[in-house]
Design an enzyme around this catalytic site. Structure first.
Site, short mmCIF file in Angstrom:
data_model
loop_
_atom_site.label_atom_id
_atom_site.label_comp_id
_atom_site.label_asym_id
_atom_site.label_seq_id
_atom_site.Cartn_x
_atom_site.Cartn_y
_atom_site.Cartn_z
N ARG A 4 1.21 -1.23 0.20
CA ARG A 4 -0.01 0.13 -0.06
C ARG A 4 0.63 1.10 -0.20
O ARG A 4 1.55 1.51 0.84
CB ARG A 4 -0.68 -0.10 0.90
N GLN A 42 -10.31 -3.87 -3.76
CA GLN A 42 -11.75 -3.32 -2.83
C GLN A 42 -12.56 -3.85 -3.95
O GLN A 42 -13.96 -3.85 -3.97
CB GLN A 42 -11.33 -1.96 -3.06
N ASP A 84 -16.54 6.87 -1.77
CA ASP A 84 -15.47 6.55 -1.09
C ASP A 84 -15.25 8.41 -0.27
O ASP A 84 -16.28 9.54 -0.65
CB ASP A 84 -14.49 6.39 -2.07
N ARG A 94 -13.70 -8.71 1.31
CA ARG A 94 -12.19 -8.45 1.06
C ARG A 94 -11.77 -9.86 1.34
O ARG A 94 -10.78 -10.32 1.26
CB ARG A 94 -11.90 -6.96 2.38
N HIS A 104 -7.19 1.10 -6.57
CA HIS A 104 -7.56 -0.26 -5.16
C HIS A 104 -8.60 -0.78 -6.16
O HIS A 104 -9.91 -1.38 -5.59
CB HIS A 104 -8.40 0.78 -4.33
N CYS A 127 -16.73 1.86 0.77
CA CYS A 127 -15.38 0.72 0.88
C CYS A 127 -14.82 1.25 1.70
O CYS A 127 -14.38 0.34 2.22
CB CYS A 127 -14.39 1.64 0.05
#
Ligand code: CP
Ligand code: NVA
Length: 298
Positions: free
Chosen positions: A101, A131, A217, A285, A128, A257
């Site tokens: 990340r 996700q 988001d 996830r 992402h 998310c």
């Protein structure tokens, strides 16, 4: 050996393989027959905060028989300026895979190129992918295929999560409407490259009308903190709330998310009314990433 660096380059067949395997990993969670990472150590190298991604990868790697090793990027020499390509060549000789990340997409790609081990993008400024794979899995689980459906993304239409939705739309043949103020709309060049049925508007009511999925988001993504004040002003009103949900289809899903900032991109009542979906999305996830980890070994 495979890498998951961005949805932009993930072929649809791989997308489908991962989503299909996710259902199996979810159904058969903790069954000892699924131990493809037995004897392996996987590094999680994070330069940004995380709750869901870190937890789900650490738990997922353990459940697949492997050992996760969390490395905060500021604590290793990378944080003092050691080049990515040197870090990658050291790590590639010691661990079996890496989950990264960070900020620049280029850094994950450079790591993959030099490390020689499977590398997974756990969020960059550009994408992402884990996700959106979990989001699509969650939609399919609850409502069936997304093909031909309408997804309305409301808020910061130029963020990593919106970008990954753009690449997914082009591959899965659903209509994607991005409702965002001009300053936070995706670059026309990106939309041109992606193709697919994607529209961009500043009219969030029009975007929500008849939608099958409303998605949002945060307004201030990690790394954009210096712009927080300006973003809060410009994005005010780009919120999923009861009035907006009424414009969507009666059985529309609402997803986020997470983390959520109530009162900004979503209001409290709407988040709580759709909490079952949103927290199942978070749980997924874990299952989708176990499928991704397994897929990287193929
Ligand atoms: N959605 C998501 O990636 O959450 P974290 O930032 O907590 O990992
Ligand atoms: N766009 C957000 C996603 C958080 C999971 C960020 O980058 O901070």
């Amino acid at each position: 050996m495979k890498h998951l660096l961005k949805l932009e380059t993930l072929p649809r067949t791989d997308f489908e393989k991962i989503l299909g395997d996710t259902a199996v990993f979810k159904r058969e969670r903790n069954q000892p027959k699924h131990q493809p990472l037995a004897g392996q150590t996987w590094a999680l190298m994070f330069s940004k905060q995380s709750t869901r991604t870190r937890l789900s990868f650490e738990v997922g790697i353990r459940e697949l028989g492997g050992m996760p090793m969390f490395l905060s990027a500021v604590d290793i020499q990378l944080g003092r300026g050691e080049p990515i390509k040197d870090t990658a060549r050291v790590m590639g000789r010691m661990v079996h895979g890496a989950v990264i990340r960070t900020f620049a997409q280029h850094d994950v790609e450079e790591f993959a190129a030099y490390s020689g081990i499977p590398t997974i993008n756990a969020l960059t400024d550009d994408e992402h992918p884990c996700q959106i794979l979990a989001d699509i899995f969650t939609y399919q689980e609850k409502r069936g295929s997304l093909e031909g459906k309408i997804v309305a993304f409301v808020g910061d239409g130029a963020c990593n999560v919106a970008n990954s939705w753009i690449w997914a739309a082009a591959k899965f043949n659903f209509e994607l409407r991005i409702a965002a103020p001009k300053k936070f709309q995706p670059a026309p060049e990106l939309l041109k490259r992606a193709g697919g049925h994607i529209s961009v508007t500043s009219d969030l009511q029009a975007a929500a009308h008849g939608a099958d999925l409303l998605y949002t988001d945060v307004w201030v993504s990690m790394g954009k903190e210096a712009e927080a004040k300006e973003r809060m002003q410009i994005l005010t009103g780009y919120q999923i709330n009861g009035a907006l949900v009424k414009l969507a289809k009666p059985d529309a899903l609402v997803m986020h998310c997470l983390p959520a900032y109530r009162g900004n991109e979503i209001d409290e009542a709407t988040l709580e009314a759709h909490a079952d979906t949103i927290f199942e999305e978070a749980e997924n996830r874990l299952h989708v990433q176990k499928a991704i980890l397994n897929w990287t070994l193929t």
